[in-house]
Design a protein around this motif. Structure first.
Motif, PDB file in Angstrom:
ATOM      1  N   VAL A 132       0.863  -1.183   0.000  1.00 38.25           N
ATOM      2  CA  VAL A 132       0.000   0.000   0.000  1.00 38.25           C
ATOM      3  C   VAL A 132       0.896   1.228   0.000  1.00 38.25           C
ATOM      4  N   THR A 133       0.618   2.159  -0.903  1.00 38.90           N
ATOM      5  CA  THR A 133       1.397   3.396  -0.988  1.00 38.90           C
ATOM      6  C   THR A 133       0.787   4.448  -0.070  1.00 38.90           C
ATOM      7  N   PHE A 134       1.591   4.998   0.812  1.00 42.37           N
ATOM      8  CA  PHE A 134       1.116   6.013   1.752  1.00 42.37           C
ATOM      9  C   PHE A 134       1.439   7.396   1.207  1.00 42.37           C
ATOM     10  N   VAL A 135       0.440   8.281   1.183  1.00 49.66           N
ATOM     11  CA  VAL A 135       0.621   9.628   0.634  1.00 49.66           C
ATOM     12  C   VAL A 135       0.170  10.661   1.660  1.00 49.66           C
ATOM     13  N   GLU A 136       1.083  11.541   2.038  1.00 50.19           N
ATOM     14  CA  GLU A 136       0.739  12.590   2.999  1.00 50.19           C
ATOM     15  C   GLU A 136      -0.046  13.723   2.342  1.00 50.19           C
ATOM     16  N   THR A 137       0.419  14.180   1.199  1.00 51.30           N
ATOM     17  CA  THR A 137      -0.229  15.289   0.486  1.00 51.30           C
ATOM     18  C   THR A 137      -0.547  14.830  -0.927  1.00 51.30           C
ATOM     19  N   PRO A 138      -1.762  14.388  -1.171  1.00 54.54           N
ATOM     20  CA  PRO A 138      -2.081  13.823  -2.482  1.00 54.54           C
ATOM     21  C   PRO A 138      -2.297  14.886  -3.554  1.00 54.54           C
ATOM     22  N   SER A 139      -2.034  14.491  -4.780  1.00 53.60           N
ATOM     23  CA  SER A 139      -2.359  15.314  -5.950  1.00 53.60           C
ATOM     24  C   SER A 139      -2.834  14.370  -7.044  1.00 53.60           C
ATOM     25  N   ARG A 140      -3.628  14.888  -7.966  1.00 53.81           N
ATOM     26  CA  ARG A 140      -4.111  14.017  -9.031  1.00 53.81           C
ATOM     27  C   ARG A 140      -2.955  13.531  -9.898  1.00 53.81           C
ATOM     28  N   ALA A 141      -2.016  14.412 -10.167  1.00 56.55           N
ATOM     29  CA  ALA A 141      -0.872  14.016 -10.984  1.00 56.55           C
ATOM     30  C   ALA A 141      -0.072  12.910 -10.307  1.00 56.55           C
ATOM     31  N   GLY A 142       0.118  13.052  -8.997  1.00 57.09           N
ATOM     32  CA  GLY A 142       0.862  12.041  -8.251  1.00 57.09           C
ATOM     33  C   GLY A 142       0.156  10.695  -8.253  1.00 57.09           C
ATOM     34  N   LEU A 143      -1.169  10.708  -8.090  1.00 54.03           N
ATOM     35  CA  LEU A 143      -1.936   9.471  -8.097  1.00 54.03           C
ATOM     36  C   LEU A 143      -1.920   8.828  -9.472  1.00 54.03           C
ATOM     37  N   ASP A 144      -2.037   9.651 -10.519  1.00 58.17           N
ATOM     38  CA  ASP A 144      -2.036   9.126 -11.886  1.00 58.17           C
ATOM     39  C   ASP A 144      -0.703   8.490 -12.239  1.00 58.17           C
ATOM     40  N   ALA A 145       0.374   8.964 -11.603  1.00 54.97           N
ATOM     41  CA  ALA A 145       1.715   8.449 -11.907  1.00 54.97           C
ATOM     42  C   ALA A 145       1.955   7.069 -11.300  1.00 54.97           C
ATOM     43  N   LEU A 146       1.124   6.667 -10.355  1.00 56.59           N
ATOM     44  CA  LEU A 146       1.277   5.359  -9.716  1.00 56.59           C
ATOM     45  C   LEU A 146       0.759   4.261 -10.638  1.00 56.59           C
ATOM     46  N   PRO A 147       1.215   3.026 -10.455  1.00 50.92           N
ATOM     47  CA  PRO A 147       0.721   1.919 -11.285  1.00 50.92           C
ATOM     48  C   PRO A 147      -0.801   1.793 -11.212  1.00 50.92           C
TER      49      PRO A 147
END
Length: 394
Positions: free
Chosen positions: A88-103
């Motif tokens: 599970v990837t833990f994200v403190e400050t999410p962004s749409r670009a960051g989420l889209d970059a994940l598998p």
């Protein structure tokens, strides 16, 4: 009431915001009870199977609108990964670009939603921000559905929304118990005080055929009828309220069942000397700590005639032996009827779950809710904002 479920949503290639409840207990910095985490696993697996990317939103503790290191959701990661069988990837400050970059098959956990005051204020700006992160909203946290927060209600109105597996099961069980129940319907309400359950009692007297009242609150009703309750826990100042509830029940055709015999001790202590006596024989120095065998027989007879049972609260001081006897006996009777297919049984509330576990029958009820406040408010007939936001209105 109708709501969409995961089966109604096309999730291929979509980012799915999933509101979950993983507000779990800790001991020595580790999750000590992963029940809530395990219960959300089916929803996450189903989203992945449908080609969606689950992004989990959750609160943890009560940080009061600011970051608190010891209330970071990071502590739940090992238990979450173990329950899901994947990283599970833990994200403190999410962004749409960051989420889209994940598998595409990543599972993401976002930091505690309550680290900002905007969450509990249901701030439109936060709801808009959350909505920008995903394509679909899925609520799988019935236990938080009575809160109109940005992650439970606000964002649900901005994206295509559905109920997760756990939420859908909870709603279906409660609808079966109170919405369109098979009759006769019996409710058990126990606990210490009627002052905390006035709305619940008033609503149930209009919905059920028999209302069994136990625990400390039964003493208030007994005193209102003129019975002496000694030094038992009792809200004598609510006698008029108790009589009004009984009058309302009579007018609605709801029979209230109160103890006819009780277990009395002189001290609130484990294995304190005690005896069974009729309700009109309680001495001034006596303390009612449980319902007696005659009352239990009456309760189990009511169960045997019922088609639906709703249970919230113990019948006595179940935390200490032997004053758990009535609760355990009644719970086992209800479980047996449920397992034989003769009874739909729905129970909820912290003490109730603990009592059913103590009786060894929590898995034998039709549904046991761990939702606490949301379960109570549903039983009280209140609208839950997180559920209302999911309703199909067309």
């Amino acid at each position: 009431m109708r709501w969409k479920t995961l089966d109604d949503m096309e999730m291929g290639g979509k980012t799915v915001l999933v509101r979950v409840d993983i507000n779990v207990p800790l001991q020595d910095g580790q999750v000590s009870d992963d029940t809530r985490i395990r219960r959300i696993a089916p929803t996450i697996h189903d989203i992945l199977a449908k080609g969606g990317k689950p992004v989990l939103l959750a609160h943890f503790g009560r940080p009061k609108g600011k970051p608190v290191a010891e209330m970071s959701l990071r502590v739940t990661l090992p238990a979450l990964e173990a329950a899901l069988g994947r990283p599970v990837t833990f994200v403190e400050t999410p962004s749409r670009a960051g989420l889209d970059a994940l598998p595409a098959d990543a599972v993401v956990l976002v930091e505690n939603t309550r680290f900002t005051p905007m969450e509990e204020a249901n701030d439109p700006q936060m709801a808009q921000f959350l909505a920008s992160l995903g394509d679909i909203y899925c609520n799988d946290a019935f236990s938080a559905a009575h809160r109109a927060h940005a992650s439970t209600e606000g964002v649900a109105r901005l994206l295509p929304a559905c109920a997760g597996r756990l939420m859908a099961a909870e709603l279906a069980a409660l609808e079966a118990a109170l919405g369109r129940p098979a009759r006769p319907v019996v409710a058990v309400v126990g606990g210490a005080k009627i002052s905390t359950k006035l709305d619940l009692l008033a609503n149930l007297t209009r919905k059920v055929d028999q209302l069994i009242i136990g625990g400390g609150m039964a003493n208030t009703f007994l005193a209102a009828q003129g019975h002496g309750v000694g030094k038992s826990l009792c809200e004598h100042d609510l006698a008029d309220t108790a009589r009004a509830i009984m009058a309302g029940a009579a007018a609605a055709g709801c029979e209230i069942i109160l103890p006819s015999d009780v277990v009395v001790a002189e001290a609130f202590a484990a294995h304190a000397p005690h005896q069974v006596m009729a309700i009109d024989a309680v001495p001034e120095g006596g303390m009612i700590l449980d319902a007696g065998p005659e009352t239990v027989a009456r309760i189990t007879a009511a169960f045997a005639q019922a088609k639906t049972l709703i249970w919230n609260g113990p019948l006595g001081a179940f935390e200490i032996a032997p004053f758990d006897a009535a609760t355990v006996a009644a719970a086992r009777a209800a479980a047996k009827l449920t397992q034989s297919g003769n009874l739909i049984s729905v129970a909820g509330g912290g003490d109730t779950v603990a009592a059913l576990n103590q009786a060894g029958v929590a898995d034998d009820f039709s549904y046991v809710s761990t939702a606490g406040g949301a379960f109570l408010e549903w039983m009280e007939g209140k609208t839950l904002p997180g559920v209302a936001a999911l309703e199909i209105t067309d």
